[in-house]
Motif scaffolding. Structure first.
Motif, mmCIF file in Angstrom:
data_model
loop_
_atom_site.group_PDB
_atom_site.id
_atom_site.type_symbol
_atom_site.label_atom_id
_atom_site.label_comp_id
_atom_site.label_asym_id
_atom_site.label_seq_id
_atom_site.Cartn_x
_atom_site.Cartn_y
_atom_site.Cartn_z
ATOM 1 N N UNK A 79 6.882 -18.269 14.416
ATOM 2 C CA UNK A 79 5.792 -17.606 15.125
ATOM 3 C C UNK A 79 5.064 -16.634 14.198
ATOM 4 N N UNK A 80 3.738 -16.702 14.224
ATOM 5 C CA UNK A 80 2.894 -15.793 13.443
ATOM 6 C C UNK A 80 1.859 -15.188 14.386
ATOM 7 N N UNK A 81 1.667 -13.892 14.283
ATOM 8 C CA UNK A 81 0.640 -13.193 15.076
ATOM 9 C C UNK A 81 -0.374 -12.584 14.117
ATOM 10 N N UNK A 82 -1.660 -12.888 14.309
ATOM 11 C CA UNK A 82 -2.677 -12.462 13.359
ATOM 12 C C UNK A 82 -2.755 -13.488 12.252
ATOM 13 N N UNK A 83 -3.254 -13.158 11.126
ATOM 14 C CA UNK A 83 -3.765 -11.885 10.622
ATOM 15 C C UNK A 83 -5.280 -11.922 10.427
ATOM 16 N N UNK A 84 -5.992 -12.505 11.376
ATOM 17 C CA UNK A 84 -7.417 -12.761 11.178
ATOM 18 C C UNK A 84 -8.318 -11.621 11.646
ATOM 19 N N UNK A 85 -7.790 -10.712 12.450
ATOM 20 C CA UNK A 85 -8.624 -9.712 13.102
ATOM 21 C C UNK A 85 -8.512 -8.352 12.416
ATOM 22 N N UNK A 86 -9.601 -7.881 11.856
ATOM 23 C CA UNK A 86 -9.592 -6.601 11.159
ATOM 24 C C UNK A 86 -9.407 -5.416 12.106
ATOM 25 N N UNK A 87 -9.680 -5.632 13.403
ATOM 26 C CA UNK A 87 -9.587 -4.550 14.378
ATOM 27 C C UNK A 87 -8.199 -4.440 14.994
ATOM 28 N N UNK A 88 -7.300 -5.351 14.638
ATOM 29 C CA UNK A 88 -5.956 -5.314 15.195
ATOM 30 C C UNK A 88 -5.847 -5.821 16.615
ATOM 31 N N UNK A 89 -6.859 -6.549 17.093
ATOM 32 C CA UNK A 89 -6.810 -7.110 18.439
ATOM 33 C C UNK A 89 -5.815 -8.268 18.513
ATOM 34 N N UNK A 90 -5.323 -8.517 19.712
ATOM 35 C CA UNK A 90 -4.421 -9.652 19.950
ATOM 36 C C UNK A 90 -5.263 -10.907 20.174
ATOM 37 N N UNK A 91 -5.632 -11.556 19.073
ATOM 38 C CA UNK A 91 -6.572 -12.683 19.145
ATOM 39 C C UNK A 91 -6.037 -13.967 18.519
ATOM 40 N N UNK A 92 -4.831 -13.964 18.035
ATOM 41 C CA UNK A 92 -4.274 -15.175 17.428
ATOM 42 C C UNK A 92 -2.761 -15.165 17.531
ATOM 43 N N UNK A 93 -2.220 -16.340 17.802
ATOM 44 C CA UNK A 93 -0.784 -16.548 17.705
ATOM 45 C C UNK A 93 -0.564 -18.009 17.333
ATOM 46 N N UNK A 94 0.416 -18.275 16.495
ATOM 47 C CA UNK A 94 0.753 -19.660 16.157
ATOM 48 C C UNK A 94 2.258 -19.835 16.228
ATOM 49 N N UNK A 95 2.659 -21.078 16.487
ATOM 50 C CA UNK A 95 4.084 -21.395 16.561
ATOM 51 C C UNK A 95 4.279 -22.882 16.295
ATOM 52 N N UNK A 96 5.438 -23.209 15.786
ATOM 53 C CA UNK A 96 5.809 -24.598 15.556
ATOM 54 C C UNK A 96 6.484 -25.141 16.798
ATOM 55 N N UNK A 97 5.954 -26.248 17.323
ATOM 56 C CA UNK A 97 6.543 -26.896 18.488
ATOM 57 C C UNK A 97 7.559 -27.921 17.985
ATOM 58 N N UNK A 98 8.799 -27.743 18.396
ATOM 59 C CA UNK A 98 9.889 -28.595 17.899
ATOM 60 C C UNK A 98 9.967 -29.876 18.726
ATOM 61 N N UNK A 105 0.914 -25.137 16.351
ATOM 62 C CA UNK A 105 -0.215 -24.874 17.235
ATOM 63 C C UNK A 105 -0.737 -23.474 16.967
ATOM 64 N N UNK A 106 -2.023 -23.380 16.636
ATOM 65 C CA UNK A 106 -2.722 -22.105 16.462
ATOM 66 C C UNK A 106 -3.586 -21.862 17.687
ATOM 67 N N UNK A 107 -3.386 -20.732 18.330
ATOM 68 C CA UNK A 107 -4.142 -20.369 19.530
ATOM 69 C C UNK A 107 -5.032 -19.178 19.195
ATOM 70 N N UNK A 108 -6.354 -19.364 19.293
ATOM 71 C CA UNK A 108 -7.325 -18.349 18.891
ATOM 72 C C UNK A 108 -8.175 -17.881 20.066
ATOM 73 N N UNK A 109 -8.498 -16.603 20.033
ATOM 74 C CA UNK A 109 -9.560 -16.053 20.867
ATOM 75 C C UNK A 109 -10.529 -15.337 19.922
ATOM 76 N N UNK A 110 -11.569 -16.044 19.517
ATOM 77 C CA UNK A 110 -12.550 -15.511 18.575
ATOM 78 C C UNK A 110 -13.411 -14.473 19.298
#
Length: 267
Positions: A79-98, A105-110
């Motif tokens: 699991x990875x959270x970020x690191x695309x948002x310079x403002x520190x918002x909760x806008x990305x999370x990714x995880x490996x589906x086994x 799967x990368x889940x974004x809220x641009x």
């Protein structure tokens, strides 16, 4: 085997739990990615969602704003959270589906970008362009790997003329401006991403996933935009099955202004 992945900007997961349940019963996605959950991690409705069969849940939350979640019937790892948002918002999370050889799967809220499409006078639009630049750099920085990966989410850009109800009317409206569309294209090109929705719905056809709350009769006016997307890494392009836009969800009780999109992978 078949893996189904759905994406939905839910616009408050706690407020919309009845329609989350309705969609889960209707479509039964294996993986459900939500954006704009609008809830702190400690207040996330884990129990309600596990009752729907999603025993594996990873979240990145924020009080009252933003927030993303990955719900899965299969185990999640890396699991990875970020690191695309310079403002520190909760806008990305990714995880490996086994499942099978595994899929990340990368889940974004641009960021939406505010009302004025000028970064010099609108900090929100400047933030949006910066976020897209970081996504473009993702493969180089190994934050957005293009091997057996899926990008989903509310990317807040309608890139094609047929992704909006009127190309001419929206050319200067944030989400369809040339500068955003060009930035969006650079993100796609950087990873060689396949636009799964347009693989199944020809680019000449209108295709929307969002209708404004401001319209008194959204269905009759049909002034939509395609702001929600599903992209596949090139090595998954040949495994794409059906793609479904659940337009009917916009008419459910207390709806989100976005509707779910689900893609099928034949692994």
């Amino acid at each position: 085997m078949t893996l189904t992945i759905a994406t939905w900007n839910i616009n408050s997961v706690r407020l919309r739990m009845p329609i989350v349940r309705r969609f889960a019963d209707l479509a039964r996605p294996d993986v459900l990615c939500l954006q704009e959950t609008k809830v702190r991690d400690e207040d996330f409705p884990f129990s309600d969602l596990r009752d729907l069969g999603y025993r594996h849940i990873e979240i990145s939350g924020q009080k009252g704003y933003h927030g993303v979640a990955i719900l899965s019937r299969y185990p999640l790892s890396d699991v990875v959270r970020g690191p695309f948002c310079r403002e520190g918002h909760a806008r990305h999370i990714s995880a490996r589906v086994s499942v099978g050889a595994g899929v990340t799967v990368h889940n974004f809220y641009v960021p939406a970008g505010g009302d004025e499409p000028d970064p010099a006078i609108n900090p929100k639009f400047d933030h949006k362009l910066h976020f897209l630049e970081r996504m473009t750099e993702g493969p180089k920085l190994r934050h957005l790997l293009p091997e057996r990966s899926v990008v989903v989410g509310d990317l807040n850009i309608a890139p094609l003329e047929t992704d909006v109800w009127s190309h001419k009317a929206l050319l200067k409206v944030v989400s369809h401006t040339p500068v955003e569309v060009e930035a969006f294209g650079r993100v796609r090109a950087a990873g060689g991403w396949v636009d799964a929705m347009r693989e199944r719905v020809p680019p000449a056809e209108k295709l929307y996933t969002w209708w404004s709350y401001r319209s008194p009769d959204w269905a009759a006016a049909d002034k939509g935009r395609r702001l929600d997307h599903v992209w596949l890494s090139p090595d998954l392009g040949g495994e794409l099955g059906a793609v479904t836009v659940y337009r009917q969800a916009r008419g459910w009780d207390k709806p989100s202004d976005h509707v779910p999109v689900m893609a099928e992978l034949r692994l």
